[in-house]
Write an enzyme that holds these catalytic residues in place. Structure first.
Site, PDB file in Angstrom:
ATOM      1  N   HIS A 101      -6.197   2.684   1.767  1.00  0.00           N
ATOM      2  CA  HIS A 101      -5.430   3.862   2.157  1.00  0.00           C
ATOM      3  C   HIS A 101      -5.984   4.559   3.396  1.00  0.00           C
ATOM      4  CE1 HIS A 101      -3.406   3.163  -1.508  1.00  0.00           C
ATOM      5  NE2 HIS A 101      -4.159   3.888  -2.308  1.00  0.00           N
TER       6      HIS A 101
ATOM      7  N   ASP B 247     -11.446   1.551  -3.853  1.00  0.00           N
ATOM      8  CA  ASP B 247     -10.182   2.053  -4.366  1.00  0.00           C
ATOM      9  C   ASP B 247      -9.376   2.801  -3.305  1.00  0.00           C
ATOM     10  OD1 ASP B 247      -8.379   2.450  -6.607  1.00  0.00           O
ATOM     11  OD2 ASP B 247      -8.975   4.558  -6.551  1.00  0.00           O
TER      12      ASP B 247
ATOM     13  N   ASP C 173       0.882  -1.168   0.000  1.00  0.00           N
ATOM     14  CA  ASP C 173       0.000   0.000   0.000  1.00  0.00           C
ATOM     15  C   ASP C 173       0.917   1.214   0.000  1.00  0.00           C
ATOM     16  OD1 ASP C 173      -1.651   2.161   0.532  1.00  0.00           O
ATOM     17  OD2 ASP C 173      -2.898   1.094   1.984  1.00  0.00           O
ATOM     18  N   HIS C 174       1.015   1.889  -1.142  1.00  0.00           N
ATOM     19  CA  HIS C 174       2.041   2.929  -1.274  1.00  0.00           C
ATOM     20  C   HIS C 174       1.854   4.067  -0.283  1.00  0.00           C
ATOM     21  CE1 HIS C 174      -1.068   4.871  -3.806  1.00  0.00           C
ATOM     22  NE2 HIS C 174      -0.464   5.998  -3.482  1.00  0.00           N
TER      23      HIS C 174
ATOM     24  N   LYS D  74     -12.934  12.182  -6.381  1.00  0.00           N
ATOM     25  CA  LYS D  74     -12.280  12.653  -7.598  1.00  0.00           C
ATOM     26  C   LYS D  74     -12.971  13.903  -8.128  1.00  0.00           C
ATOM     27  CE  LYS D  74     -10.240   8.298  -9.091  1.00  0.00           C
ATOM     28  NZ  LYS D  74      -8.864   8.829  -8.979  1.00  0.00           N
TER      29      LYS D  74
END
Length: 503
Positions: free
Chosen positions: A248, A243, A185-186, A348
């Site tokens: 995150h 997503d 998980d960046h 978004k």
């Protein structure tokens, strides 16, 4: 390298070597690790894909990517020549078992050449539907036999729901030990996210305040100006909840809410995160209606350019019910956090691209100052900015200079640009290095993934069975649907949209 930590000889096998993730993230990260002296003296990078490339052609393509995407700028010719001599390419079909035999031969060749047993990292930079195929073929080819040397890196999404996540975990755990599986998980590799741990547990002044007695509520906001761009085929089957929030944002929440670990041992840290997820209040159908909001962006104008609505984006169903915005109110039912709301939101085509955690402290119990002295009174806030600015700000009240008693809000700031001259590493550099070192602290464990899915499945199930009748319900370049404002306003709060410093 300023550290005594040494990496061992390593073979990187990148499935999806010609893909976008390799171009934008993996290749630049490996090159920067090389520049900073973190790669071992003996290493090999093997890219795989169906396209027929020679080693030289593949290397040239990676050079173009690094020149475009690396934080260190264009590659120095001498450094690149030294780095690229260890880059190789293998034409492969991940469904073909013979491909994996070739990988095994290459690894053995390197072991013979280097006169040692190298670590082998299988990096799955491919579509999630290929994860089971690749893992199974690695097993059949007997390439995962050494648990101390072999590691597999899995990109998100890890499953589409709780059931598929369990299936993937079951498959992987039948082939690899948990200590070999690196679910990446960046967000967890970002410098400011790592600094949450340091800020909380390396400073004694914070711990007495870090609980329901002093904290009123927490906000975690990750917003993007971009739309889905060319990812419509993936995103329309995922949405903002899958997503972003399932991985995150819940990971950020765990960093804020976790109990102090007894050590910095990987499993000890991850145990505390799992404790948070298990303590989080579950949702019933009525809870979803009151505590979760979804939205979908309409067409509009962003930075002077007209942009399409979500349903007009390429590869998106014209009648899509997929959410591009989600906001949820969570509770962590334990002694530390009982009845403290955690508000998370992501979307978004929002007004600003920013990732910010805001912790609002309770108001003073008794205000001694006259009304005119405190006209701009604001409760204390701790603001952790992850991007685009990397900073931690504590907002407090102080007297404004002058003969009269007037209070203003002032910031006590730690920011990377003002404090350090060195450029921080990209998240993928940190995570790839940790994979080489065998450190899983920043990677999600199997039970952690399943606990996150279990928490949000009631929301996803409710949204799937009840189609939204008002999509699209927010315009591009806004802060999301009005229902998101109502979600937090019912509790007497509002979303913080503080300007990001331009330092």
């Amino acid at each position: 390298m300023n550290s005594s930590i040494k990496t061992e000889p390593t073979v990187f096998i990148i499935f999806g070597g010609t893909g976008d993730l390799t171009s934008r993230k993996i290749a630049p990260a490996l090159y920067n690790l090389f520049l900073d002296g973190w790669l071992p003296a003996q290493y090999s990078i093997i890219g795989t894909g169906r396209t027929k490339f020679t080693d030289e052609q593949f290397s040239e393509n990676l050079l173009k990517d690094i020149n475009q995407f690396s934080r260190s700028g264009k590659a120095d010719p001498k450094k690149w020549a030294e780095f690229s001599k260890n880059i190789h390419y293998q034409v492969s079909d991940i469904n073909d078992f013979e491909t994996y035999k070739e990988f095994g031969k290459r690894v053995e060749e390197h072991n013979t050449e280097w006169k040692t047993q190298a670590n082998v990292i299988y990096y799955l930079a491919v579509s999630p539907n290929f994860f089971p195929i690749i893992a199974s073929n690695i097993s059949k080819a007997k390439l995962a036999e050494d648990p101390d040397r072999v590691r597999i890196v899995i990109e998100k999404p890890f499953g589409h729901d709780l059931e598929t996540a369990k299936e993937l975990n079951k498959l992987l755990s039948g082939i690899f030990n948990e200590c070999q599986i690196y679910r990446i998980d960046h967000y967890l590799g970002k410098e400011t996210v790592q600094n949450i741990m340091a800020f909380r547990f390396a400073n004694s002044i914070m711990e007495p305040l870090w609980n329901r007695n002093y904290i009123e509520h927490v906000q975690i906001s990750v917003t993007e100006q971009l739309g889905v761009e060319e990812r419509g085929d993936y995103y329309d089957g995922a949405g903002a909840m899958r997503d972003m929030i399932q991985n995150h944002l819940l990971q950020l929440l765990c960093h804020i809410a976790m109990e102090p670990p007894v050590s910095f041992n990987a499993d000890e840290v991850r145990n505390r995160k799992v404790d948070v997820l298990k303590a989080m209040r579950r949702f019933g159908p009525d809870d979803v209606r009151m505590s979760a909001v979804r939205g979908q962006y309409a067409s509009g104008w962003m930075q002077g350019k007209e942009v399409p609505g979500y349903r007009e984006e390429p590869k998106v169903d014209p009648e899509s019910n997929t959410e591009t915005f989600a906001a949820v109110k969570f509770f962590v039912d334990n002694w530390r956090w009982q009845n403290v709301p955690f508000y998370v939101r992501t979307g978004k085509r929002m007004h600003q691209s920013a990732s910010v955690i805001t912790i609002q402290f309770k108001d003073v119990p008794h205000l001694i100052f006259p009304t005119e002295a405190a006209e701009s009174w604001q409760q204390n806030r701790l603001i952790i900015s992850i991007q685009p600015e990397m900073s931690i700000r504590l907002q407090v009240q102080a007297k404004r200079p002058g003969l009269d008693m007037v209070l203003n809000t002032v910031d006590m700031v730690f920011d990377y640009k003002g404090t350090y001259t060195t450029q921080p590493p990209e998240a993928y550099e940190t995570l790839i290095l940790d994979t080489m070192l065998g450190d899983q602290t920043l990677f999600m464990r199997g039970d952690q993934v399943e606990a996150a899915w279990e928490l949000i499945m009631p929301i996803l199930s409710t949204w799937q069975t009840k189609k939204s009748l008002n999509f699209p319900n927010y315009s591009a370049d806004s802060w999301g649907p009005e229902s998101a404002e109502a979600l937090i306003a019912r509790d007497g709060f509002n979303w913080f949209t503080l300007p990001i410093s331009k330092k």
